[in-house]
Design a protein around this motif. Structure first.
Motif, PDB file in Angstrom:
ATOM      1  N   UNK A 157       5.528  -1.251  -3.446  1.00  0.00           N
ATOM      2  CA  UNK A 157       5.739  -2.535  -2.759  1.00  0.00           C
ATOM      3  C   UNK A 157       4.858  -2.673  -1.514  1.00  0.00           C
ATOM      4  N   UNK A 158       4.656  -1.584  -0.783  1.00  0.00           N
ATOM      5  CA  UNK A 158       3.838  -1.649   0.437  1.00  0.00           C
ATOM      6  C   UNK A 158       2.391  -1.941   0.069  1.00  0.00           C
ATOM      7  N   UNK A 159       1.856  -1.272  -0.973  1.00  0.00           N
ATOM      8  CA  UNK A 159       0.490  -1.550  -1.429  1.00  0.00           C
ATOM      9  C   UNK A 159       0.335  -3.026  -1.791  1.00  0.00           C
ATOM     10  N   UNK A 160       1.309  -3.552  -2.524  1.00  0.00           N
ATOM     11  CA  UNK A 160       1.239  -4.959  -2.934  1.00  0.00           C
ATOM     12  C   UNK A 160       1.296  -5.898  -1.723  1.00  0.00           C
ATOM     13  N   UNK A 161       2.177  -5.575  -0.770  1.00  0.00           N
ATOM     14  CA  UNK A 161       2.270  -6.406   0.434  1.00  0.00           C
ATOM     15  C   UNK A 161       0.955  -6.378   1.214  1.00  0.00           C
ATOM     16  N   UNK A 162       0.337  -5.215   1.315  1.00  0.00           N
ATOM     17  CA  UNK A 162      -0.953  -5.107   2.000  1.00  0.00           C
ATOM     18  C   UNK A 162      -1.993  -5.966   1.290  1.00  0.00           C
ATOM     19  N   UNK A 163      -2.044  -5.895  -0.040  1.00  0.00           N
ATOM     20  CA  UNK A 163      -3.017  -6.689  -0.802  1.00  0.00           C
ATOM     21  C   UNK A 163      -2.792  -8.184  -0.599  1.00  0.00           C
TER      22      UNK A 163
END
Length: 195
Positions: free
Chosen positions: A41-47
């Motif tokens: 989820x953090x990777x997706x939020x960063x993207x």
């Protein structure tokens, strides 16, 4: 990071190549498909956040995510290293820089002609914005940026001279919607859902 390409054969095949496989040589020019990268989820939020504003600082990202700036920097570096983030860009108002016309060009290759040869030559056209090899009645779909009708005619003559191009059809864009942020739309839905 440039797209990965497969190694080319050192032999110089005829442009007609194997008549039963005009698509065979496309593997020489097609970028290799990357394997799926596990994203949390953090990777997706960063993207999503970077896709909305690529100039946002790591410190600002960290505040929005409730993380430390070095942790965000590590995440960004990992996403870049794995090829998920392939670069950062700018959106240009093409009319403001003198290229107000968007042109779609369908291209049909001569029967049996190795399409990779055509792809390589069209890829060298500076006005080319995108090129897809497609299925159906045509072989390729190009998106071009041009200044005016005279520029378009000159460009079409250049493309018609490419050996192996049998037929083209020109489609002028009358109205274009602003580009969507597909990254935000697709990855926002994925936050919280299993990858």
């Amino acid at each position: 990071m440039p797209p990965r390409r497969r190694a080319r054969s050192t032999a110089s095949p005829s442009p007609l190549g194997n008549l039963s496989s005009p698509l065979g040589s496309l593997m020489d020019v097609a970028p290799e498909q990357s394997p799926a990268v596990p994203l949390d989820d953090v990777d997706r939020q960063i993207l999503v956040l970077v896709s909305q504003d690529s100039r946002r600082s790591q410190r600002a990202l960290a505040r929005e995510l409730g993380m430390s700036a070095p942790a965000v920097g590590d995440r960004l570096s990992r996403l870049e290293r794995l090829g998920v983030i392939q670069g950062y860009g700018v959106r240009v108002d093409w009319s403001a820089v003198g290229y107000p016309m968007t042109v779609y060009l369908t291209i049909t290759a001569a029967q049996g002609y190795q399409q990779a040869t055509i792809v390589e030559q069209i890829a060298g056209v500076p006005e080319l914005e995108a090129l897809d090899v497609v299925t159906g009645a045509i072989d390729m779909l190009a998106r071009l940026r041009v200044r005016d009708h005279a520029h378009l005619r000159q460009l079409l003559r250049q493309i018609w001279e490419i050996e192996g191009v049998q037929r083209t059809e020109t489609l002028l864009s009358l109205v274009g919607l602003p580009p969507k942020n597909v990254v935000a739309e697709l990855l926002s839905k994925a936050v919280g859902e299993p990858a």
